[in-house]
Design a protein around this motif. Structure first.
Motif, PDB file in Angstrom:
ATOM      1  N   MET A   1       0.807  -1.095  -0.011  1.00  0.00           N
ATOM      2  CA  MET A   1      -0.177  -0.081  -0.146  1.00  0.00           C
ATOM      3  C   MET A   1       0.831   1.294  -0.078  1.00  0.00           C
ATOM      4  SD  MET A   1      -3.162   1.007   2.593  1.00  0.00           S
ATOM      5  CE  MET A   1      -4.212  -0.200   2.118  1.00  0.00           C
ATOM      6  N   ASP A   2       0.717   2.169  -0.919  1.00  0.00           N
ATOM      7  CA  ASP A   2       1.438   3.439  -1.102  1.00  0.00           C
ATOM      8  C   ASP A   2       1.102   4.362  -0.037  1.00  0.00           C
ATOM      9  OD1 ASP A   2      -0.777   3.939  -2.220  1.00  0.00           O
ATOM     10  OD2 ASP A   2      -0.081   4.741  -3.963  1.00  0.00           O
ATOM     11  N   ILE A   3       1.804   5.485   0.132  1.00  0.00           N
ATOM     12  CA  ILE A   3       1.306   6.588   0.994  1.00  0.00           C
ATOM     13  C   ILE A   3       0.032   7.249   0.793  1.00  0.00           C
ATOM     14  CG2 ILE A   3       2.794   8.471   0.044  1.00  0.00           C
ATOM     15  CD1 ILE A   3       2.622   7.821   3.723  1.00  0.00           C
ATOM     16  N   GLU A   4      -0.290   7.414  -0.445  1.00  0.00           N
ATOM     17  CA  GLU A   4      -1.353   8.175  -0.926  1.00  0.00           C
ATOM     18  C   GLU A   4      -2.618   7.358  -0.308  1.00  0.00           C
ATOM     19  OE1 GLU A   4      -3.910   9.712  -4.841  1.00  0.00           O
ATOM     20  OE2 GLU A   4      -2.340   8.236  -4.784  1.00  0.00           O
ATOM     21  N   SER A   5      -2.711   6.050  -0.469  1.00  0.00           N
ATOM     22  CA  SER A   5      -3.579   4.988  -0.038  1.00  0.00           C
ATOM     23  C   SER A   5      -3.751   5.020   1.398  1.00  0.00           C
ATOM     24  CB  SER A   5      -3.326   3.539  -0.608  1.00  0.00           C
ATOM     25  OG  SER A   5      -3.470   3.574  -1.882  1.00  0.00           O
ATOM     26  N   ILE A   6      -2.549   4.968   2.316  1.00  0.00           N
ATOM     27  CA  ILE A   6      -2.722   5.091   3.559  1.00  0.00           C
ATOM     28  C   ILE A   6      -3.343   6.509   3.984  1.00  0.00           C
ATOM     29  CG2 ILE A   6      -1.323   5.388   5.663  1.00  0.00           C
ATOM     30  CD1 ILE A   6       0.758   3.300   4.006  1.00  0.00           C
ATOM     31  N   SER A   7      -2.936   7.484   3.122  1.00  0.00           N
ATOM     32  CA  SER A   7      -3.601   8.704   3.715  1.00  0.00           C
ATOM     33  C   SER A   7      -5.110   8.803   3.400  1.00  0.00           C
ATOM     34  CB  SER A   7      -2.944   9.843   2.952  1.00  0.00           C
ATOM     35  OG  SER A   7      -1.613   9.908   3.182  1.00  0.00           O
ATOM     36  N   ILE A   8      -5.559   8.304   2.510  1.00  0.00           N
ATOM     37  CA  ILE A   8      -7.047   7.991   2.287  1.00  0.00           C
ATOM     38  C   ILE A   8      -7.602   7.356   3.176  1.00  0.00           C
ATOM     39  CG2 ILE A   8      -8.624   7.324   0.496  1.00  0.00           C
ATOM     40  CD1 ILE A   8      -6.732   8.004  -1.843  1.00  0.00           C
ATOM     41  N   VAL A   9      -7.249   6.153   3.520  1.00  0.00           N
ATOM     42  CA  VAL A   9      -7.905   5.386   4.406  1.00  0.00           C
ATOM     43  C   VAL A   9      -7.632   6.194   6.098  1.00  0.00           C
ATOM     44  CG1 VAL A   9      -7.528   3.237   6.038  1.00  0.00           C
ATOM     45  CG2 VAL A   9      -7.291   3.113   3.461  1.00  0.00           C
ATOM     46  N   LEU A  10      -6.622   6.789   6.089  1.00  0.00           N
ATOM     47  CA  LEU A  10      -6.572   7.532   7.421  1.00  0.00           C
ATOM     48  C   LEU A  10      -7.709   8.569   7.628  1.00  0.00           C
ATOM     49  CD1 LEU A  10      -2.807   7.967   8.291  1.00  0.00           C
ATOM     50  CD2 LEU A  10      -4.547   6.533   9.634  1.00  0.00           C
ATOM     51  N   CYS A  11      -8.026   9.446   6.430  1.00  0.00           N
ATOM     52  CA  CYS A  11      -8.711  10.382   6.376  1.00  0.00           C
ATOM     53  C   CYS A  11     -10.228   9.935   6.703  1.00  0.00           C
ATOM     54  CB  CYS A  11      -8.625  11.252   5.134  1.00  0.00           C
ATOM     55  SG  CYS A  11      -9.927  12.670   4.854  1.00  0.00           S
ATOM     56  N   GLY A  12     -10.550   8.668   5.913  1.00  0.00           N
ATOM     57  CA  GLY A  12     -11.987   8.243   6.190  1.00  0.00           C
ATOM     58  C   GLY A  12     -12.121   7.679   7.437  1.00  0.00           C
ATOM     59  N   SER A  13     -10.994   7.129   8.305  1.00  0.00           N
ATOM     60  CA  SER A  13     -11.270   6.538   9.414  1.00  0.00           C
ATOM     61  C   SER A  13     -11.378   7.641  10.599  1.00  0.00           C
ATOM     62  CB  SER A  13     -10.025   5.457   9.979  1.00  0.00           C
ATOM     63  OG  SER A  13      -8.667   6.266   9.724  1.00  0.00           O
ATOM     64  N   THR A  14     -10.821   8.718  10.246  1.00  0.00           N
ATOM     65  CA  THR A  14     -10.952   9.660  11.187  1.00  0.00           C
ATOM     66  C   THR A  14     -12.276  10.372  11.101  1.00  0.00           C
ATOM     67  OG1 THR A  14      -8.534  10.373  10.581  1.00  0.00           O
ATOM     68  CG2 THR A  14      -9.993  12.220  11.674  1.00  0.00           C
ATOM     69  N   PHE A  15     -13.017  10.554  10.122  1.00  0.00           N
ATOM     70  CA  PHE A  15     -14.319  10.821  10.051  1.00  0.00           C
ATOM     71  C   PHE A  15     -15.338  10.007  10.704  1.00  0.00           C
ATOM     72  CE2 PHE A  15     -12.581  13.860   7.139  1.00  0.00           C
ATOM     73  CZ  PHE A  15     -12.874  15.211   7.553  1.00  0.00           C
ATOM     74  N   GLY A  16     -14.908   8.704  10.416  1.00  0.00           N
ATOM     75  CA  GLY A  16     -15.788   7.353  10.762  1.00  0.00           C
ATOM     76  C   GLY A  16     -15.753   7.364  12.405  1.00  0.00           C
ATOM     77  N   LEU A  17     -14.588   7.477  12.903  1.00  0.00           N
ATOM     78  CA  LEU A  17     -14.383   7.500  14.313  1.00  0.00           C
ATOM     79  C   LEU A  17     -15.034   8.739  14.841  1.00  0.00           C
ATOM     80  CD1 LEU A  17     -13.082   6.166  16.824  1.00  0.00           C
ATOM     81  CD2 LEU A  17     -11.127   7.444  16.396  1.00  0.00           C
ATOM     82  N   ILE A  18     -14.979   9.877  14.543  1.00  0.00           N
ATOM     83  CA  ILE A  18     -15.436  11.131  15.039  1.00  0.00           C
ATOM     84  C   ILE A  18     -16.968  10.712  15.130  1.00  0.00           C
ATOM     85  CG2 ILE A  18     -16.005  13.375  14.758  1.00  0.00           C
ATOM     86  CD1 ILE A  18     -12.934  13.665  13.695  1.00  0.00           C
ATOM     87  N   LEU A  19     -17.728  10.447  13.979  1.00  0.00           N
ATOM     88  CA  LEU A  19     -18.949  10.293  13.963  1.00  0.00           C
ATOM     89  C   LEU A  19     -19.523   9.067  14.943  1.00  0.00           C
ATOM     90  CD1 LEU A  19     -21.846  11.043  12.625  1.00  0.00           C
ATOM     91  CD2 LEU A  19     -21.304   9.428  10.688  1.00  0.00           C
ATOM     92  N   ARG A  20     -18.837   8.073  14.951  1.00  0.00           N
ATOM     93  CA  ARG A  20     -19.200   7.025  15.938  1.00  0.00           C
ATOM     94  C   ARG A  20     -19.353   7.577  17.251  1.00  0.00           C
ATOM     95  NH1 ARG A  20     -15.873   2.005  17.746  1.00  0.00           N
ATOM     96  NH2 ARG A  20     -14.269   3.546  16.821  1.00  0.00           N
ATOM     97  N   ILE A  21     -18.165   8.366  17.778  1.00  0.00           N
ATOM     98  CA  ILE A  21     -18.104   8.822  19.251  1.00  0.00           C
ATOM     99  C   ILE A  21     -19.283   9.568  19.408  1.00  0.00           C
ATOM    100  CG2 ILE A  21     -16.734   9.985  20.668  1.00  0.00           C
ATOM    101  CD1 ILE A  21     -14.132   8.897  19.649  1.00  0.00           C
ATOM    102  N   PHE A  22     -19.574  10.604  18.297  1.00  0.00           N
ATOM    103  CA  PHE A  22     -20.717  11.357  18.613  1.00  0.00           C
ATOM    104  C   PHE A  22     -21.766  10.907  18.968  1.00  0.00           C
ATOM    105  CE2 PHE A  22     -23.940  13.976  16.731  1.00  0.00           C
ATOM    106  CZ  PHE A  22     -24.138  15.023  17.745  1.00  0.00           C
ATOM    107  N   ILE A  23     -22.251   9.838  18.230  1.00  0.00           N
ATOM    108  CA  ILE A  23     -23.510   9.078  18.247  1.00  0.00           C
ATOM    109  C   ILE A  23     -23.481   8.377  19.422  1.00  0.00           C
ATOM    110  CG2 ILE A  23     -24.955   7.134  17.325  1.00  0.00           C
ATOM    111  CD1 ILE A  23     -24.167   8.201  14.397  1.00  0.00           C
ATOM    112  N   GLN A  24     -22.529   7.626  19.821  1.00  0.00           N
ATOM    113  CA  GLN A  24     -22.480   6.830  21.070  1.00  0.00           C
ATOM    114  C   GLN A  24     -22.418   7.790  22.341  1.00  0.00           C
ATOM    115  OE1 GLN A  24     -18.736   4.387  20.489  1.00  0.00           O
ATOM    116  NE2 GLN A  24     -20.137   2.631  20.282  1.00  0.00           N
ATOM    117  N   ASN A  25     -22.371   8.764  22.169  1.00  0.00           N
ATOM    118  CA  ASN A  25     -22.208   9.783  23.470  1.00  0.00           C
ATOM    119  C   ASN A  25     -23.405  10.679  23.518  1.00  0.00           C
ATOM    120  OD1 ASN A  25     -19.953   8.780  24.303  1.00  0.00           O
ATOM    121  ND2 ASN A  25     -18.624  10.368  23.424  1.00  0.00           N
ATOM    122  N   ASN A  26     -24.060  11.091  22.235  1.00  0.00           N
ATOM    123  CA  ASN A  26     -25.292  11.893  22.253  1.00  0.00           C
ATOM    124  C   ASN A  26     -26.524  11.365  21.860  1.00  0.00           C
ATOM    125  OD1 ASN A  26     -23.395  14.232  23.078  1.00  0.00           O
ATOM    126  ND2 ASN A  26     -22.476  14.048  21.149  1.00  0.00           N
TER     127      ASN A  26
END
Length: 122
Positions: free
Chosen positions: A1-26
Motif C-alpha cells: 500500500m502506498d502513502i497516498e492510499s494510507i492517507s486516504i484510509v486515515l482520512c476516512g477512518s478519522t471521520f468514521g471514528l468522530i461520527l461514531r463517538i458523537f453518536i455513542q455519546n449523544n
C-alpha cells in the motif's frame, strides 16, 4: 500500500471514528425498548454500506475512503461482540439471543433499505 492510499484510509477512518463517538455519546432512542447506541451505529453503518454497494464504485480511492476507512472505523463489530460477552457472563442468555438477532436482522434490513433506495433513485 502506498502513502497516498494510507492517507486516504486515515482520512476516512478519522471521520468514521468522530461520527461514531458523537453518536455513542449523544444519541438516545427509545421506541418502547432500549436500543443501545452501538446498535444504532451498526444500523447506520449497514444502511450506508447498502447505498455504497448499490452505487457500485469502481474507483479504488473511493473504495479505500468509504469502505475501508470510514465504515471500518464507524461500524462497531468489536463493541457488539463485547456486549454479547457481557450478557453471556451475566448469564442473561435470552437477552443475548434477542440482542444478537435484533442487531443481525435489523442491520440486514438497513443494508437492504439503503441498497433498495439507491436502486429506485438510479
Amino acid at each position: 500500500m502506498d502513502i497516498e492510499s494510507i492517507s486516504i484510509v486515515l482520512c476516512g477512518s478519522t471521520f468514521g471514528l468522530i461520527l461514531r463517538i458523537f453518536i455513542q455519546n449523544n444519541l438516545k432512542i427509545n421506541i418502547g425498548f432500549n436500543i443501545q447506541n452501538t446498535s444504532i451505529v451498526n444500523f447506520i453503518s449497514s444502511f450506508i454500506l447498502g447505498i455504497l454497494v448499490a452505487l457500485d464504485f469502481i474507483n479504488n480511492k473511493i473504495l479505500l475512503l468509504f469502505y475501508l476507512g470510514f465504515l471500518g472505523c464507524f461500524s462497531t463489530f468489536s463493541s457488539f461482540v463485547y456486549q454479547l460477552f457481557v450478557l453471556f457472563q451475566k448469564r442473561k442468555f435470552m437477552l443475548l439471543f434477542f440482542h444478537y438477532t435484533e442487531v443481525i436482522i435489523l442491520s440486514f434490513l438497513c443494508f437492504y433499505l439503503g441498497y433498495y433506495l439507491m436502486q429506485i433513485i438510479k
